[in-house]
Design a protein around this motif. Structure first.
Motif, PDB file in Angstrom:
ATOM      1  N   SER A 154       0.927   2.017  14.682  1.00 27.83           N
ATOM      2  CA  SER A 154       0.189   3.192  15.157  1.00 27.83           C
ATOM      3  C   SER A 154       1.059   4.444  15.085  1.00 27.83           C
ATOM      4  N   ALA A 155       2.331   4.319  15.419  1.00 30.57           N
ATOM      5  CA  ALA A 155       3.251   5.449  15.301  1.00 30.57           C
ATOM      6  C   ALA A 155       3.419   5.853  13.834  1.00 30.57           C
ATOM      7  N   LEU A 156       3.496   4.865  12.952  1.00 36.13           N
ATOM      8  CA  LEU A 156       3.571   5.145  11.518  1.00 36.13           C
ATOM      9  C   LEU A 156       2.317   5.868  11.050  1.00 36.13           C
ATOM     10  N   GLN A 157       1.179   5.484  11.570  1.00 38.70           N
ATOM     11  CA  GLN A 157      -0.077   6.137  11.199  1.00 38.70           C
ATOM     12  C   GLN A 157      -0.074   7.603  11.635  1.00 38.70           C
ATOM     13  N   ILE A 158       0.444   7.887  12.807  1.00 41.34           N
ATOM     14  CA  ILE A 158       0.516   9.276  13.286  1.00 41.34           C
ATOM     15  C   ILE A 158       1.420  10.098  12.377  1.00 41.34           C
ATOM     16  N   VAL A 159       2.564   9.538  11.990  1.00 38.49           N
ATOM     17  CA  VAL A 159       3.478  10.236  11.090  1.00 38.49           C
ATOM     18  C   VAL A 159       2.822  10.472   9.738  1.00 38.49           C
ATOM     19  N   GLN A 160       2.077   9.501   9.244  1.00 34.38           N
ATOM     20  CA  GLN A 160       1.423   9.667   7.952  1.00 34.38           C
ATOM     21  C   GLN A 160       0.287  10.688   8.010  1.00 34.38           C
ATOM     22  N   LEU A 161      -0.386  10.794   9.124  1.00 33.80           N
ATOM     23  CA  LEU A 161      -1.382  11.851   9.273  1.00 33.80           C
ATOM     24  C   LEU A 161      -0.700  13.220   9.246  1.00 33.80           C
ATOM     25  N   TYR A 162       0.472  13.317   9.852  1.00 34.66           N
ATOM     26  CA  TYR A 162       1.258  14.546   9.820  1.00 34.66           C
ATOM     27  C   TYR A 162       1.655  14.888   8.386  1.00 34.66           C
ATOM     28  N   TRP A 163       2.142  13.888   7.639  1.00 34.95           N
ATOM     29  CA  TRP A 163       2.516  14.108   6.238  1.00 34.95           C
ATOM     30  C   TRP A 163       1.304  14.469   5.397  1.00 34.95           C
TER      31      TRP A 163
ATOM     32  N   SER B 221      -4.988   1.800   8.692  1.00 34.27           N
ATOM     33  CA  SER B 221      -5.694   1.777   9.980  1.00 34.27           C
ATOM     34  C   SER B 221      -6.807   0.739   9.984  1.00 34.27           C
ATOM     35  N   GLY B 222      -7.489   0.578   8.855  1.00 32.51           N
ATOM     36  CA  GLY B 222      -8.615  -0.350   8.810  1.00 32.51           C
ATOM     37  C   GLY B 222      -8.220  -1.806   8.803  1.00 32.51           C
ATOM     38  N   CYS B 223      -7.090  -2.125   8.225  1.00 32.81           N
ATOM     39  CA  CYS B 223      -6.684  -3.526   8.131  1.00 32.81           C
ATOM     40  C   CYS B 223      -5.604  -3.887   9.150  1.00 32.81           C
ATOM     41  N   CYS B 224      -4.502  -3.185   9.118  1.00 35.49           N
ATOM     42  CA  CYS B 224      -3.349  -3.586   9.933  1.00 35.49           C
ATOM     43  C   CYS B 224      -3.511  -3.223  11.401  1.00 35.49           C
ATOM     44  N   ILE B 225      -3.771  -1.961  11.673  1.00 31.78           N
ATOM     45  CA  ILE B 225      -3.844  -1.525  13.068  1.00 31.78           C
ATOM     46  C   ILE B 225      -5.062  -2.123  13.753  1.00 31.78           C
ATOM     47  N   TYR B 226      -6.184  -2.170  13.048  1.00 32.00           N
ATOM     48  CA  TYR B 226      -7.389  -2.763  13.636  1.00 32.00           C
ATOM     49  C   TYR B 226      -7.170  -4.236  13.972  1.00 32.00           C
ATOM     50  N   SER B 227      -6.502  -4.967  13.087  1.00 31.42           N
ATOM     51  CA  SER B 227      -6.248  -6.389  13.355  1.00 31.42           C
ATOM     52  C   SER B 227      -5.385  -6.581  14.594  1.00 31.42           C
ATOM     53  N   GLY B 228      -4.352  -5.764  14.712  1.00 28.78           N
ATOM     54  CA  GLY B 228      -3.479  -5.879  15.878  1.00 28.78           C
ATOM     55  C   GLY B 228      -4.195  -5.529  17.172  1.00 28.78           C
ATOM     56  N   ILE B 229      -4.970  -4.447  17.162  1.00 25.74           N
ATOM     57  CA  ILE B 229      -5.702  -4.046  18.370  1.00 25.74           C
ATOM     58  C   ILE B 229      -6.763  -5.076  18.721  1.00 25.74           C
ATOM     59  N   ASN B 230      -7.427  -5.615  17.716  1.00 25.43           N
ATOM     60  CA  ASN B 230      -8.456  -6.631  17.958  1.00 25.43           C
ATOM     61  C   ASN B 230      -7.848  -7.892  18.570  1.00 25.43           C
TER      62      ASN B 230
ATOM     63  N   ILE C  50       0.824  -1.206   0.000  1.00 29.04           N
ATOM     64  CA  ILE C  50       0.000   0.000   0.000  1.00 29.04           C
ATOM     65  C   ILE C  50       0.860   1.259   0.000  1.00 29.04           C
ATOM     66  N   HIS C  51       2.068   1.196   0.561  1.00 27.74           N
ATOM     67  CA  HIS C  51       2.937   2.363   0.518  1.00 27.74           C
ATOM     68  C   HIS C  51       3.487   2.576  -0.887  1.00 27.74           C
ATOM     69  N   ASP C  52       3.921   1.520  -1.553  1.00 23.06           N
ATOM     70  CA  ASP C  52       4.478   1.656  -2.899  1.00 23.06           C
ATOM     71  C   ASP C  52       3.410   2.089  -3.898  1.00 23.06           C
ATOM     72  N   PHE C  53       2.198   1.603  -3.751  1.00 23.76           N
ATOM     73  CA  PHE C  53       1.132   1.985  -4.677  1.00 23.76           C
ATOM     74  C   PHE C  53       0.842   3.474  -4.586  1.00 23.76           C
TER      75      PHE C  53
ATOM     76  N   GLY D 138      -6.479   6.867   0.723  1.00 19.61           N
ATOM     77  CA  GLY D 138      -7.081   5.540   0.693  1.00 19.61           C
ATOM     78  C   GLY D 138      -6.154   4.451   1.172  1.00 19.61           C
ATOM     79  N   CYS D 139      -4.909   4.477   0.685  1.00 20.18           N
ATOM     80  CA  CYS D 139      -3.970   3.410   1.035  1.00 20.18           C
ATOM     81  C   CYS D 139      -3.340   3.619   2.401  1.00 20.18           C
ATOM     82  N   ARG D 140      -2.747   4.781   2.589  1.00 22.65           N
ATOM     83  CA  ARG D 140      -1.941   4.977   3.797  1.00 22.65           C
ATOM     84  C   ARG D 140      -2.763   5.290   5.032  1.00 22.65           C
TER      85      ARG D 140
END
Length: 127
Positions: A101-110, A60-69, A13-16, A53-55
């Protein structure tokens, strides 16, 4: 939780989304024509949609949610699982979820800065 699958998904998803962020920069450095400006604006829109959509949504919908769940199931319903397995994989899952989750915060910043440059380049006459 398959860490290889999660890592490949994050990489994909990052490369796309990077493709559509790099293409306008390459086009901007080339010849400028009327048609190129229109194409750059279209690719900018696609890049913004692909980025969000990707980042933001898929990560958050697939990776982070799966880990938290999975962590919540291990924490609040440990009787469903083998305790040896839970004690073995709990910390790696916690660490990976924390890092994503930290990566998600950085990507929201970007995303804020990408949106600012997107609005600035598409509102002004000069691209």
């Amino acid at each position: 939780m398959n860490f290889w699958l999660m890592g490949l998904f994050v990489l994909l998803i990052h490369d796309f989304s990077d493709i559509f962020l790099i293409v306008p920069r390459v086009m901007r450095d080339g010849r400028e024509t009327k048609h190129m400006k229109k194409i750059m604006i279209i690719v900018d829109y696609i890049g913004g949609i692909a980025w969000v959509g990707c980042r933001i949504l898929l990560l958050s919908g697939c990776c982070i949610y799966s880990g938290i769940n999975l962590l919540s199931q291990f924490t609040f319903r440990p009787d469903k699982f083998n305790l040896e397995i839970v004690s073995l994989v709990y910390f790696p899952i916690f660490f990976m979820t924390f890092m994503l989750s930290a990566l998600q915060i950085v990507q929201l910043y970007w995303t804020y800065f990408i949106a600012r440059s997107f609005v600035g380049s598409n509102i002004s006459e000069k691209i």
